[in-house]
Design a protein around this motif. Sequence first.
Motif, PDB file in Angstrom:
ATOM      1  N   ASP A  15      40.708  38.913   2.503  1.00 49.94           N
ATOM      2  CA  ASP A  15      39.376  38.194   2.727  1.00 49.94           C
ATOM      3  C   ASP A  15      39.559  37.766   4.086  1.00 49.94           C
ATOM      4  O   ASP A  15      40.017  38.327   4.867  1.00 49.94           O
ATOM      5  N   ALA A  16      39.187  36.526   4.346  1.00 44.43           N
ATOM      6  CA  ALA A  16      39.228  35.710   5.570  1.00 44.43           C
ATOM      7  C   ALA A  16      40.486  35.549   5.814  1.00 44.43           C
ATOM      8  O   ALA A  16      40.855  35.137   7.108  1.00 44.43           O
ATOM      9  N   THR A  17      41.552  35.434   5.240  1.00 44.99           N
ATOM     10  CA  THR A  17      42.916  35.351   5.540  1.00 44.99           C
ATOM     11  C   THR A  17      43.382  36.404   6.792  1.00 44.99           C
ATOM     12  O   THR A  17      44.175  36.108   7.534  1.00 44.99           O
ATOM     13  N   ASP A  18      42.698  37.616   6.522  1.00 47.04           N
ATOM     14  CA  ASP A  18      42.924  38.711   7.605  1.00 47.04           C
ATOM     15  C   ASP A  18      42.641  38.049   8.824  1.00 47.04           C
ATOM     16  O   ASP A  18      43.146  38.516  10.161  1.00 47.04           O
ATOM     17  N   ALA A  19      41.535  37.088   9.122  1.00 45.85           N
ATOM     18  CA  ALA A  19      41.347  36.704  10.361  1.00 45.85           C
ATOM     19  C   ALA A  19      41.755  35.591  10.872  1.00 45.85           C
ATOM     20  O   ALA A  19      41.894  35.149  12.109  1.00 45.85           O
ATOM     21  N   ILE A  20      42.223  34.511   9.838  1.00 50.04           N
ATOM     22  CA  ILE A  20      43.010  33.374  10.148  1.00 50.04           C
ATOM     23  C   ILE A  20      43.923  33.452   9.570  1.00 50.04           C
ATOM     24  O   ILE A  20      44.096  32.917   8.511  1.00 50.04           O
ATOM     25  N   HIS A  52      43.343  19.685  13.995  1.00 51.17           N
ATOM     26  CA  HIS A  52      42.745  19.832  12.961  1.00 51.17           C
ATOM     27  C   HIS A  52      42.919  21.313  12.106  1.00 51.17           C
ATOM     28  O   HIS A  52      43.081  22.057  13.150  1.00 51.17           O
ATOM     29  N   PRO A  53      43.016  21.300  10.909  1.00 50.81           N
ATOM     30  CA  PRO A  53      43.225  22.634  10.338  1.00 50.81           C
ATOM     31  C   PRO A  53      42.046  23.362  10.276  1.00 50.81           C
ATOM     32  O   PRO A  53      40.925  22.691  10.583  1.00 50.81           O
ATOM     33  N   SER A  54      42.091  24.625   9.807  1.00 53.72           N
ATOM     34  CA  SER A  54      41.038  25.407   9.461  1.00 53.72           C
ATOM     35  C   SER A  54      40.272  25.034   8.470  1.00 53.72           C
ATOM     36  O   SER A  54      40.717  24.427   7.553  1.00 53.72           O
ATOM     37  N   ALA A  55      39.094  25.504   8.343  1.00 51.46           N
ATOM     38  CA  ALA A  55      37.984  25.216   7.317  1.00 51.46           C
ATOM     39  C   ALA A  55      38.579  26.164   6.112  1.00 51.46           C
ATOM     40  O   ALA A  55      38.281  26.054   4.709  1.00 51.46           O
ATOM     41  N   LEU A  56      39.440  27.254   6.311  1.00 50.45           N
ATOM     42  CA  LEU A  56      39.741  28.322   5.530  1.00 50.45           C
ATOM     43  C   LEU A  56      40.720  27.994   4.831  1.00 50.45           C
ATOM     44  O   LEU A  56      41.713  27.191   4.757  1.00 50.45           O
ATOM     45  N   LEU A  57      40.567  28.000   3.331  1.00 51.67           N
ATOM     46  CA  LEU A  57      41.512  27.872   2.016  1.00 51.67           C
ATOM     47  C   LEU A  57      41.970  29.397   1.699  1.00 51.67           C
ATOM     48  O   LEU A  57      41.066  30.224   1.447  1.00 51.67           O
ATOM     49  N   LEU A  73      32.958  45.746   4.292  1.00 58.78           N
ATOM     50  CA  LEU A  73      33.447  44.650   5.379  1.00 58.78           C
ATOM     51  C   LEU A  73      33.012  43.348   5.415  1.00 58.78           C
ATOM     52  O   LEU A  73      32.084  42.987   5.163  1.00 58.78           O
ATOM     53  N   ILE A  74      34.089  42.404   5.734  1.00 56.40           N
ATOM     54  CA  ILE A  74      34.155  41.176   5.210  1.00 56.40           C
ATOM     55  C   ILE A  74      33.961  40.621   6.792  1.00 56.40           C
ATOM     56  O   ILE A  74      34.962  40.559   7.479  1.00 56.40           O
ATOM     57  N   GLN A  75      33.047  39.995   7.240  1.00 60.00           N
ATOM     58  CA  GLN A  75      32.680  39.262   8.679  1.00 60.00           C
ATOM     59  C   GLN A  75      32.891  37.896   8.510  1.00 60.00           C
ATOM     60  O   GLN A  75      32.109  37.309   7.633  1.00 60.00           O
ATOM     61  N   SER A  76      33.749  37.144   9.401  1.00 53.70           N
ATOM     62  CA  SER A  76      33.901  35.809   9.472  1.00 53.70           C
ATOM     63  C   SER A  76      33.535  35.435  10.838  1.00 53.70           C
ATOM     64  O   SER A  76      34.222  36.195  11.852  1.00 53.70           O
ATOM     65  N   VAL A  77      32.563  34.544  11.159  1.00 55.90           N
ATOM     66  CA  VAL A  77      32.321  34.096  12.591  1.00 55.90           C
ATOM     67  C   VAL A  77      33.229  32.754  12.508  1.00 55.90           C
ATOM     68  O   VAL A  77      32.325  31.712  11.982  1.00 55.90           O
ATOM     69  N   SER A  78      34.124  32.513  13.416  1.00 59.81           N
ATOM     70  CA  SER A  78      34.677  31.188  13.228  1.00 59.81           C
ATOM     71  C   SER A  78      34.350  30.492  14.691  1.00 59.81           C
ATOM     72  O   SER A  78      34.275  30.739  15.795  1.00 59.81           O
ATOM     73  N   LYS A  79      33.801  29.157  14.529  1.00 54.58           N
ATOM     74  CA  LYS A  79      33.359  28.328  15.896  1.00 54.58           C
ATOM     75  C   LYS A  79      34.231  27.260  15.666  1.00 54.58           C
ATOM     76  O   LYS A  79      34.143  26.441  14.690  1.00 54.58           O
ATOM     77  N   ASP A  80      35.325  27.139  16.515  1.00 48.76           N
ATOM     78  CA  ASP A  80      36.221  25.844  16.618  1.00 48.76           C
ATOM     79  C   ASP A  80      36.282  25.188  17.963  1.00 48.76           C
ATOM     80  O   ASP A  80      36.294  25.778  18.890  1.00 48.76           O
ATOM     81  N   TYR A  81      36.205  24.017  17.614  1.00 56.10           N
ATOM     82  CA  TYR A  81      36.073  23.065  18.842  1.00 56.10           C
ATOM     83  C   TYR A  81      36.846  21.791  18.693  1.00 56.10           C
ATOM     84  O   TYR A  81      37.128  21.243  17.478  1.00 56.10           O
ATOM     85  N   THR A  82      37.405  21.422  19.678  1.00 58.01           N
ATOM     86  CA  THR A  82      38.261  19.919  19.758  1.00 58.01           C
ATOM     87  C   THR A  82      37.844  19.453  21.115  1.00 58.01           C
ATOM     88  O   THR A  82      37.732  20.023  21.971  1.00 58.01           O
ATOM     89  N   ILE A  83      37.696  17.976  21.089  1.00 59.88           N
ATOM     90  CA  ILE A  83      37.832  17.382  22.166  1.00 59.88           C
ATOM     91  C   ILE A  83      38.387  15.990  22.078  1.00 59.88           C
ATOM     92  O   ILE A  83      38.375  15.200  21.102  1.00 59.88           O
TER      93      ILE A  83
END
Length: 798
Positions: free
Chosen positions: A95-100, A123-128, A321-331
């Motif tokens: 699943d999404a572990t392939d992506a992150i 910060h960690p990813s939102a993915l478990l 196909l499992i599509q994940s769209v990750s939007k990650d930001y830090t400031i």
Amino acid sequence: MTVLLGGCAMAAMIAQPAFAQDSDQAPADQTQSDQAGQDIIVTGTRAEGRTRLDAISPVDVLSNEALQRQGTTETAAALATVAPSIDFPRPAVTDATDAIRPATLRGLSPDQTLVLINGVRAHPSALLNVNGSVGRGAAAVDLNTIPTSALQSIEVLRDGASALYGSDAIAGVVNLRLRQERTGGGASVNFGGYATHVPAQLDPRDETDGGTLTASLWQNLPIGDEGYLDLTTEWMNREPTSRGDLDTRDAPAKVRSRYGDPDVRQHTTYANLGVPLGDSGWELVGWGGYQYRRTQSAAFPRNPSNSGNVLSVYPDGFLPLIQSVSKDYTITGGVKGAVGGWDASLTASYGRNKIDFSTIHSINASFGADSPTSFYDGANIYDQFVANLDLSHDYAFGGGDVTVAAGAEYRREGYQIRAGEYLSYAQGPLDASAGAQGFGGFSPDNEVDVHRDNVSGYLDLEGRFGPVSVGAAGRVEHYSDFGTTANGKLSARWDLSPSFALRGGIQTGFRAPSLQQQYYTSIASIIDDGNVVLTGTFPSVSATAQALGGEALEPEKSTNYSAGFVFRSGNFNLTTDAYEIDLRNGLALSENITVSALADDYPDIYNTLTAQGVQRARFFLNGVKLRTRGIDVVANYRLPTDNFGAFAFTLAGNYNDLDVRSIPETTSTLDPAPTLVSRQRIVSIEDGTPATKITGSVDWTLGDFGLTVRGVYYGDVNEPGSTEASDLHTGKKFVTDIEARFTVADQFHFGLGADNIFDVYPDASPAGYSSTGVVSFPFYSPFGFNGRRLYVKAGLDW
């Protein structure tokens, strides 16, 4: 182990006078970034001016050049190649572990390593990670959100550091240090792909795939007389790879899977700022970044006769196909300066990761031909705010120097699950699998929106008294959801001579259960023998989990011991550090508990759960006890010559023995309980990463030409099956990389190379292992299973 020690002995033997003592052709070490270990480090110590060879604790300093002198442009993969204690497998069909994909340090869970950016908690990813990959049950920081072109170096503290930094630093700390330059810039393009022979059991074949184009652009800008602003942007397009074998379930037998790397489209931008505030002695600092990553990975194929297939829609079956769209930001922003003789730093940082999930080329079979073939499955969101105040002062005391450091931290975390569209999870009128095939959507029953707060304070003392250095640190943290924890550290170093020193330490550590582990919820309807079975992952404090004995999660606790030595002579240096980490109260994601199996022994619990419609359930629980013992060895030697250029030799290795001592076998309501932690989980923890990993490299530079040759030895890794007979072993493997470079007019740079030039694969799955042909090679392989990769690159500096 014998190979590792023998190699270090050979390295020591060559520590003799070089052909020439001075040369302007010194190449960058592949693991360490300076000529004699004189890097000034900031990780693991708050005393100014410490170098990696002067440090009380073991720290690796990995240069930007070492990270970029290889084919991969992924930060985590590049780091794992040059740091033997770090493992970065490339899982597939998870699943999404392939992506992150998570990285591990010393074989421990990915979330037991703390990641910093410029010394501030990332910060960690939102993915478990909930499937059967290395790091199952962890929510870890995604190292690939920062491109290597934005980095000055990476410091890896190979020692527990909870007393210094707080939660997660059980195995160690990875500190990503961003570039700090006032002038110059550049651009680079890297293109590569796989040209390999796939040694699958039933369908051996030649493949050319996985084409990857990475383009980077960076600019360093001066601000005033001393300030800087460094900007980096990077684009990456990566085509998928396919290493599956024949699917023999339906005629004709063919490869129906796409077992390998996913398809990725990614853009990342990063900035790093430092500006003096007039003549006050204070400096304004700040950094931040944003990454967009769209990943499409393949699930298991549904062949024509599969119960989840609708023949009128997919007469030849389908591949979801499992599509994940990750939007990650830090400031991050703050100020640094001095107050009353104390160095002071005040920073605040906010980071957020949102992952939107979709399933495409799929179907909800319970709605038959009326089902759509693409679904929006919902989203996971994690955000974190951190504020830090750090103070330090150097004192002369007792004939030596003492650094006193103290500080406080406030952290607020949030976690959300948002539902997908109705048909992504719904049960239709037909007696067939409900929800999107491949990755079912989150339902409104899965939605959560939770927060927690944490405050902490620390005191850190580090003194140097002639040849003896000592350190002591303590930290107290209070969490709004489970209370207070305290941790301490004692360490010492004795320089017996300018060339040789002993060092060691003992410390306690902890890791707070993540919000993802506490509240992740996923309920899916699965067909079993023609019946719809409601199966779910539930929070440990939910009514479902509590009926099975679930309780509020508690922190993991550890005790770390280390002892080693440092040796240096001229252009040669060697560090050797042995360690033991004892983990108590470790977290585990239980196996699926079949409710019907409780009917005879626990009728009340059975009735309670069946009244809720639950038929299978799993949840997190404490109770794993494990111990890991090992040794890290790092040797570097530089050989400058008058006529033959300059050479840098590196030999580094890690031996790690991990042993699960006990597992939870009961809960507060189940005694005895069905299997809570299976053999698969135990073997995955103990043997899922290589016990021995050795990397050696030779880096040669002569004028405008350069050559790097690197070899990495990986010990055997076991990807466990349900029984020992179904285990998949990677075998002991040696992977060789080579890169040649040349420069024109000190400005134009060109290179070409091959990663895994001899096309080494992990041992193939035996014939007949699976009729689907999907898991043709073990995805626990620490170097992947894609084979030889060829690449070319070009760059321009200005």
